[in-house]
Design a protein around this motif. Sequence first.
Motif, PDB file in Angstrom:
ATOM      1  N   LYS A 146       0.805  -1.225   0.000  1.00  0.00           N
ATOM      2  CA  LYS A 146       0.000   0.000   0.000  1.00  0.00           C
ATOM      3  C   LYS A 146       0.839   1.277   0.000  1.00  0.00           C
ATOM      4  N   PHE A 147       2.067   1.168  -0.544  1.00  0.00           N
ATOM      5  CA  PHE A 147       2.878   2.366  -0.710  1.00  0.00           C
ATOM      6  C   PHE A 147       2.778   2.817  -2.160  1.00  0.00           C
ATOM      7  N   ARG A 148       2.207   3.996  -2.371  1.00  0.00           N
ATOM      8  CA  ARG A 148       1.982   4.499  -3.728  1.00  0.00           C
ATOM      9  C   ARG A 148       2.914   5.650  -4.090  1.00  0.00           C
ATOM     10  N   GLY A 149       3.795   5.991  -3.180  1.00  0.00           N
ATOM     11  CA  GLY A 149       4.788   7.014  -3.482  1.00  0.00           C
ATOM     12  C   GLY A 149       5.945   6.419  -4.266  1.00  0.00           C
ATOM     13  N   HIS A 150       7.018   7.196  -4.395  1.00  0.00           N
ATOM     14  CA  HIS A 150       8.174   6.744  -5.165  1.00  0.00           C
ATOM     15  C   HIS A 150       9.418   6.534  -4.297  1.00  0.00           C
ATOM     16  N   ASN A 151       9.410   7.093  -3.095  1.00  0.00           N
ATOM     17  CA  ASN A 151      10.559   6.927  -2.218  1.00  0.00           C
ATOM     18  C   ASN A 151      10.111   7.207  -0.787  1.00  0.00           C
ATOM     19  N   GLN A 152      10.233   6.200   0.079  1.00  0.00           N
ATOM     20  CA  GLN A 152       9.726   6.358   1.444  1.00  0.00           C
ATOM     21  C   GLN A 152      10.503   7.395   2.241  1.00  0.00           C
ATOM     22  N   LEU A 153      11.818   7.464   2.068  1.00  0.00           N
ATOM     23  CA  LEU A 153      12.591   8.458   2.807  1.00  0.00           C
ATOM     24  C   LEU A 153      12.187   9.868   2.394  1.00  0.00           C
ATOM     25  N   ALA A 154      11.990  10.093   1.099  1.00  0.00           N
ATOM     26  CA  ALA A 154      11.570  11.417   0.632  1.00  0.00           C
ATOM     27  C   ALA A 154      10.253  11.820   1.283  1.00  0.00           C
ATOM     28  N   ASP A 155       9.325  10.882   1.404  1.00  0.00           N
ATOM     29  CA  ASP A 155       8.030  11.186   2.023  1.00  0.00           C
ATOM     30  C   ASP A 155       8.180  11.446   3.518  1.00  0.00           C
ATOM     31  N   ILE A 156       8.988  10.653   4.208  1.00  0.00           N
ATOM     32  CA  ILE A 156       9.169  10.823   5.649  1.00  0.00           C
ATOM     33  C   ILE A 156       9.806  12.168   5.955  1.00  0.00           C
ATOM     34  N   LEU A 157      10.764  12.588   5.137  1.00  0.00           N
ATOM     35  CA  LEU A 157      11.422  13.874   5.363  1.00  0.00           C
ATOM     36  C   LEU A 157      10.439  15.044   5.276  1.00  0.00           C
ATOM     37  N   GLN A 158       9.370  14.864   4.527  1.00  0.00           N
ATOM     38  CA  GLN A 158       8.347  15.899   4.448  1.00  0.00           C
ATOM     39  C   GLN A 158       7.399  15.894   5.641  1.00  0.00           C
ATOM     40  N   LEU A 159       7.442  14.814   6.414  1.00  0.00           N
ATOM     41  CA  LEU A 159       6.452  14.617   7.477  1.00  0.00           C
ATOM     42  C   LEU A 159       7.066  14.648   8.870  1.00  0.00           C
ATOM     43  N   ALA A 160       8.307  15.159   9.001  1.00  0.00           N
ATOM     44  CA  ALA A 160       8.958  15.208  10.312  1.00  0.00           C
ATOM     45  C   ALA A 160       9.913  16.388  10.387  1.00  0.00           C
ATOM     46  N   ARG A 161      10.092  16.909  11.586  1.00  0.00           N
ATOM     47  CA  ARG A 161      11.029  18.007  11.792  1.00  0.00           C
ATOM     48  C   ARG A 161      12.457  17.510  11.976  1.00  0.00           C
ATOM     49  N   VAL A 162      12.599  16.395  12.659  1.00  0.00           N
ATOM     50  CA  VAL A 162      13.914  15.781  12.870  1.00  0.00           C
ATOM     51  C   VAL A 162      13.820  14.319  12.460  1.00  0.00           C
ATOM     52  N   VAL A 163      14.780  13.859  11.656  1.00  0.00           N
ATOM     53  CA  VAL A 163      14.837  12.456  11.249  1.00  0.00           C
ATOM     54  C   VAL A 163      16.226  11.919  11.579  1.00  0.00           C
ATOM     55  N   VAL A 164      16.260  10.792  12.283  1.00  0.00           N
ATOM     56  CA  VAL A 164      17.512  10.088  12.578  1.00  0.00           C
ATOM     57  C   VAL A 164      17.449   8.753  11.843  1.00  0.00           C
ATOM     58  N   LEU A 165      18.345   8.573  10.892  1.00  0.00           N
ATOM     59  CA  LEU A 165      18.285   7.448   9.957  1.00  0.00           C
ATOM     60  C   LEU A 165      19.478   6.523  10.129  1.00  0.00           C
ATOM     61  N   VAL A 166      19.220   5.241  10.432  1.00  0.00           N
ATOM     62  CA  VAL A 166      20.266   4.217  10.448  1.00  0.00           C
ATOM     63  C   VAL A 166      20.347   3.611   9.055  1.00  0.00           C
ATOM     64  N   PHE A 167      21.562   3.557   8.479  1.00  0.00           N
ATOM     65  CA  PHE A 167      21.682   3.182   7.068  1.00  0.00           C
ATOM     66  C   PHE A 167      22.976   2.424   6.826  1.00  0.00           C
ATOM     67  N   ASP A 168      22.892   1.337   6.031  1.00  0.00           N
ATOM     68  CA  ASP A 168      24.068   0.552   5.654  1.00  0.00           C
ATOM     69  C   ASP A 168      23.892   0.066   4.215  1.00  0.00           C
ATOM     70  N   PHE A 169      24.679   0.597   3.306  1.00  0.00           N
ATOM     71  CA  PHE A 169      24.577   0.219   1.891  1.00  0.00           C
ATOM     72  C   PHE A 169      24.859  -1.269   1.665  1.00  0.00           C
ATOM     73  N   HIS A 170      25.542  -1.915   2.612  1.00  0.00           N
ATOM     74  CA  HIS A 170      25.888  -3.323   2.449  1.00  0.00           C
ATOM     75  C   HIS A 170      24.792  -4.260   2.973  1.00  0.00           C
ATOM     76  N   GLN A 171      23.632  -3.702   3.319  1.00  0.00           N
ATOM     77  CA  GLN A 171      22.524  -4.549   3.754  1.00  0.00           C
ATOM     78  C   GLN A 171      21.282  -4.364   2.871  1.00  0.00           C
ATOM     79  N   LEU A 172      21.476  -3.927   1.631  1.00  0.00           N
ATOM     80  CA  LEU A 172      20.383  -3.820   0.667  1.00  0.00           C
ATOM     81  C   LEU A 172      20.105  -5.201   0.086  1.00  0.00           C
ATOM     82  N   VAL A 173      18.837  -5.659   0.159  1.00  0.00           N
ATOM     83  CA  VAL A 173      18.552  -7.040  -0.238  1.00  0.00           C
ATOM     84  C   VAL A 173      17.413  -7.165  -1.256  1.00  0.00           C
ATOM     85  N   LYS A 174      16.863  -6.035  -1.733  1.00  0.00           N
ATOM     86  CA  LYS A 174      15.795  -6.094  -2.733  1.00  0.00           C
ATOM     87  C   LYS A 174      15.917  -4.918  -3.693  1.00  0.00           C
TER      88      LYS A 174
END
Length: 398
Positions: A146-174
């Motif tokens: 049920k996600f109809r947007g194009h990028n979840q992070l882009a949408d979240i950044l519009q919906l919060a004042r502060v975002v703390v993001l944990v990220f690891d490029f070596h754990q992308l699996v899809k």
Amino acid sequence: MPDLAQSTFILPQDATLTSEQSALEQRIWAFINDNHNTTSTHLLIISGDAGAGKSVVLDAAFAQLQKAARATSGELAGTDNKLLVNHNEMLKIYKEIAGTKSYFRKKDFMKPTPFINAYRKAGKRADVVLIDEGHLLLTMPDPYNKFRGHNQLADILQLARVVVLVFDFHQLVKLKSFWTPALLKRVTRDYAVTHYHLTEQMRVGDAAVNDWIDHFVRGKMLPLPHPQHFDFQVFSDGQPMYDLIQRRDAETGLSRMVATADYPFTVLGGKTWYVQAGSLRLPWDKINFTDRPWAQRPETLHEVGSIYTIQGFDLNYAGVILGPSLGYDPSKDRLTVDLAQYQDKEAFKKRPDLADTTDAKAAIIMNAINILLKRAKHGLYLYAADPALRQRLLQLAK
């Protein structure tokens, strides 16, 4: 009930954060206090390898935040904060935590899509959003979820004042959550971004073994280290490896078999699918409708886990089956990847916006291997389905 801290990112009651983790927790706290009242969105990106303790720190920081949010006074009292994670097994743990702490509510923890849809519909912004396993955020529409947007992070950044993001490029699996450094930079270019990198390794209990894994997932074959306090072995057949895993589980608990997604399976239909490793034949993990993580349920000792049940969690000993997608090129003494052998069709779902997905698919397979190989604290056992790779690993073990 088993200790909630077993196999998870939750610290035991008598444990504390390391000095590096404590420094990061303080940095998160300062970042939130400095920016939660601003009209623009501020983003803190936390990076680090699998096993660096990113989720441990995020859990501690969110506890501190929600204590302040639910206090009767203070600058952060009454703030609206969420912790998001696009991972069913980890969400179960967070919600279980919520039931044990007075300052948490189960509604504090959500998957990204319900958060985006709810806050967009209400026309409001959260004060602080923490995102665990941010590399699992979708980068394309996903009607099934049920996600109809194009990028979840882009949408979240519009919906919060502060975002703390944990990220690891070596754990992308899809492919549907496939990120590149260029894409992350493009999505975040209009925001104030701060970076923090964790360097410790809290899971794999030996630096030489961790270094061997890092070279292996880049295709390079090195002699196996034989550390004194970490059990690292290669097996010529899956059955003896499984026998040892069962003994380790009886001794220490949290010892499981896991495998690359090179063996047929489907989620629906109720059929049992099997993983073959020489003379060993065990069923794949099943859909977990309980509130306990896969590795903590005793019956899963007789299953083979996947990245979907083990990503984000710890084991004491891991028996890893490297499936047929992994081979060996003797002329170059390097690991090879055969995309046609990979059975996780969901991971390779088409992306119309990517002209050539060959490199991305190969990266997904190597990321999955990295995740599996970095699960264990005390011992790692390997079996390779490909005869040439198996023989080379046995040689390197000598």
